[in-house]
Write an enzyme that holds these catalytic residues in place. Structure first.
Site, PDB file in Angstrom:
ATOM      1  N   HIS A  37      -6.991  -2.174  10.921  1.00  0.00           N
ATOM      2  CA  HIS A  37      -6.758  -1.583   9.279  1.00  0.00           C
ATOM      3  C   HIS A  37      -6.143  -3.665   9.360  1.00  0.00           C
ATOM      4  O   HIS A  37      -4.772  -3.161   9.703  1.00  0.00           O
ATOM      5  CB  HIS A  37      -6.683  -1.264   8.549  1.00  0.00           C
ATOM      6  CG  HIS A  37      -5.577  -0.442   9.032  1.00  0.00           C
ATOM      7  ND1 HIS A  37      -5.406   1.049   8.917  1.00  0.00           N
ATOM      8  CD2 HIS A  37      -3.978  -0.771   9.234  1.00  0.00           C
ATOM      9  CE1 HIS A  37      -3.740   1.489   9.311  1.00  0.00           C
ATOM     10  NE2 HIS A  37      -2.989   0.406   9.380  1.00  0.00           N
TER      11      HIS A  37
ATOM     12  N   ASP B 293       0.622  -1.270   0.342  1.00  0.00           N
ATOM     13  CA  ASP B 293       0.316   0.793  -0.273  1.00  0.00           C
ATOM     14  C   ASP B 293       0.692   1.107   0.217  1.00  0.00           C
ATOM     15  O   ASP B 293       2.417   1.162   0.206  1.00  0.00           O
ATOM     16  CB  ASP B 293      -0.918  -0.247   1.079  1.00  0.00           C
ATOM     17  CG  ASP B 293      -0.444   0.275   2.719  1.00  0.00           C
ATOM     18  OD1 ASP B 293       0.877  -0.595   2.654  1.00  0.00           O
ATOM     19  OD2 ASP B 293      -1.476  -0.298   3.823  1.00  0.00           O
TER      20      ASP B 293
ATOM     21  N   ASN C 177      -6.604   0.166  14.428  1.00  0.00           N
ATOM     22  CA  ASN C 177      -8.080   0.619  14.413  1.00  0.00           C
ATOM     23  C   ASN C 177      -8.010  -0.828  13.694  1.00  0.00           C
ATOM     24  O   ASN C 177      -9.376  -0.566  13.066  1.00  0.00           O
ATOM     25  CB  ASN C 177      -8.350   1.748  13.132  1.00  0.00           C
ATOM     26  CG  ASN C 177      -7.311   1.645  12.123  1.00  0.00           C
ATOM     27  OD1 ASN C 177      -7.244   0.926  11.530  1.00  0.00           O
ATOM     28  ND2 ASN C 177      -7.845   2.921  11.003  1.00  0.00           N
TER      29      ASN C 177
ATOM     30  N   GLU D 252      -9.225  -0.289   5.698  1.00  0.00           N
ATOM     31  CA  GLU D 252      -9.662   0.371   6.834  1.00  0.00           C
ATOM     32  C   GLU D 252     -11.182  -0.467   7.355  1.00  0.00           C
ATOM     33  O   GLU D 252     -11.473  -0.706   6.951  1.00  0.00           O
ATOM     34  CB  GLU D 252      -9.866   2.120   6.456  1.00  0.00           C
ATOM     35  CG  GLU D 252      -8.726   3.150   6.005  1.00  0.00           C
ATOM     36  CD  GLU D 252      -7.867   2.995   7.682  1.00  0.00           C
ATOM     37  OE1 GLU D 252      -7.318   2.288   8.692  1.00  0.00           O
ATOM     38  OE2 GLU D 252      -7.593   4.344   7.551  1.00  0.00           O
TER      39      GLU D 252
HETATM   40  C1  F6R Z   1       2.090  -0.885   6.353  1.00  0.00           C
HETATM   41  C2  F6R Z   1       0.698  -0.772   6.369  1.00  0.00           C
HETATM   42  C3  F6R Z   1      -0.442  -0.892   8.019  1.00  0.00           C
HETATM   43  C4  F6R Z   1       1.043  -1.532   9.043  1.00  0.00           C
HETATM   44  C5  F6R Z   1      -0.026  -1.525  10.181  1.00  0.00           C
HETATM   45  C6  F6R Z   1       0.923  -1.814  11.345  1.00  0.00           C
HETATM   46  O1  F6R Z   1       1.845  -1.138   5.029  1.00  0.00           O
HETATM   47  O2  F6R Z   1       0.208  -1.985   5.912  1.00  0.00           O
HETATM   48  O3  F6R Z   1      -1.138  -1.904   7.610  1.00  0.00           O
HETATM   49  O4  F6R Z   1       1.379  -3.097   8.471  1.00  0.00           O
HETATM   50  O5  F6R Z   1      -0.708   0.197   9.970  1.00  0.00           O
HETATM   51  O6  F6R Z   1       2.019  -1.074  11.237  1.00  0.00           O
HETATM   52  P1  F6R Z   1       3.558  -0.052  12.057  1.00  0.00           P
HETATM   53  O7  F6R Z   1       3.639  -1.500  11.700  1.00  0.00           O
HETATM   54  O8  F6R Z   1       4.081   0.855  12.627  1.00  0.00           O
HETATM   55  O9  F6R Z   1       2.231  -0.282  13.355  1.00  0.00           O
END
Ligand code: F6R
Length: 260
Positions: A153, A82, A151, A158
């Site tokens: 995701h 993403d 959250n 989301e």
């Molecule tokens: C990033 C992604 C997000 C992260 C998630 C956790 O490519 O797809 O879903 O994996 O926001 O992020 P961290 O590891 O920074 O807590």
């Protein structure tokens, strides 16, 4: 990094395996080991890996293996998961630039098998469909490693995302924008739109690995793995893939799970 692994493995009622590593470094080494084994055993296949704070250690371990000649990343097709709409590798606040700095450049793995999310395309909707088509043309992902947002995701799918969603442009929640702004020493605004590989695309993978660390993720990890399956917590869709899911955590993130 330590190589002394003290992980504890439990099977959930959903069929998923939860591996609680002794600490963050062990979680990272275990995740990197799965990726490395997969690449060695399934050359030519498509995989996706996440960006963010959680996988830093995994990328560090993978970089060590690649630089040491133990792993050839050029044998798989790697798709970025993403990124923000309108931001590419040359924009320091893009996820692709993050990946480049944390992994691609240190590991020296640039090449035609590294696929970037087409966030700079003139027609982002058409480009998202084409990205999806190129994943499908390779038979879909054979391995998807994911992180979990505060959250719930996965990727940038989301709350509210559907279980059969495909690669597309999405609106970001304020929570996700705030979370990601914290990664950068920059006053640049985080866009309110992103492009993400869809949940349906990810869930089709025969092997899905979720890596989660830190006490701030304990509640949302419990909701994702042991709460109701709901669009409000996109990570909860992972309960539907049964034993294809392996969750690797540190003890803090696992602290609210009910494990036998
Ligand atoms: C990033 C992604 C997000 C992260 C998630 C956790 O490519 O797809 O879903 O994996 O926001 O992020 P961290 O590891 O920074 O807590």
């Amino acid at each position: 990094m330590t190589d002394h692994v003290t992980a504890r493995e439990t099977r959930l009622t959903s069929g998923a395996t939860v591996v609680v590593a002794g600490n963050y470094d062990e979680m990272s080494i275990l995740a990197a080991g799965i990726v490395a084994r997969h690449i060695a055993e399934h050359p030519g296949t498509a995989i996706t890996l996440p960006t963010g704070e959680t996988p830093r250690g995994m990328y560090e371990a993978l970089t060590g293996m690649i630089r040491g000649g133990e792993l050839d990343f050029g044998t798989i097709e790697f798709f970025c998961l993403d990124d923000y709409l309108g931001k590419g590798i040359n924009d320091e606040t893009s996820l692709t630039a993050w990946l480049d700095k944390a992994f691609l450049t240190p590991a020296g793995v640039h090449g035609p098998n590294i696929h970037f999310v087409p966030t700079l395309a003139d027609d982002p909707d058409a480009a998202a469909k084409a990205y999806e088509a190129s994943i499908e043309a390779l038979g879909g992902f054979q391995l998807a490693v994911l992180g979990l947002g505060p959250n719930g995701h996965i990727g940038f799918n989301e709350p509210g995302a559907s279980i059969d969603s495909r690669t597309r442009v999405v609106d970001l929640t304020d929570e996700s924008r705030t979370q990601n702004a914290a990664y950068y020493d920059s006053d640049q605004a985080i866009p309110d739109k992103a492009m993400t590989i869809g949940i349906g695309t990810l869930l089709n993978s025969p092997r899905i690995v979720l890596i989660v660390c830190g006490s701030s993720k304990a509640g949302i990890l419990r909701d994702a793995l042991q709460g109701p399956v709901t669009a409000e917590v996109p990570g909860s869709y992972l309960q539907t893939v049964g034993e294809r899911l392996v969750v690797i955590t540190d003890p803090e993130a696992a602290s609210e799970l009910v494990l036998d």
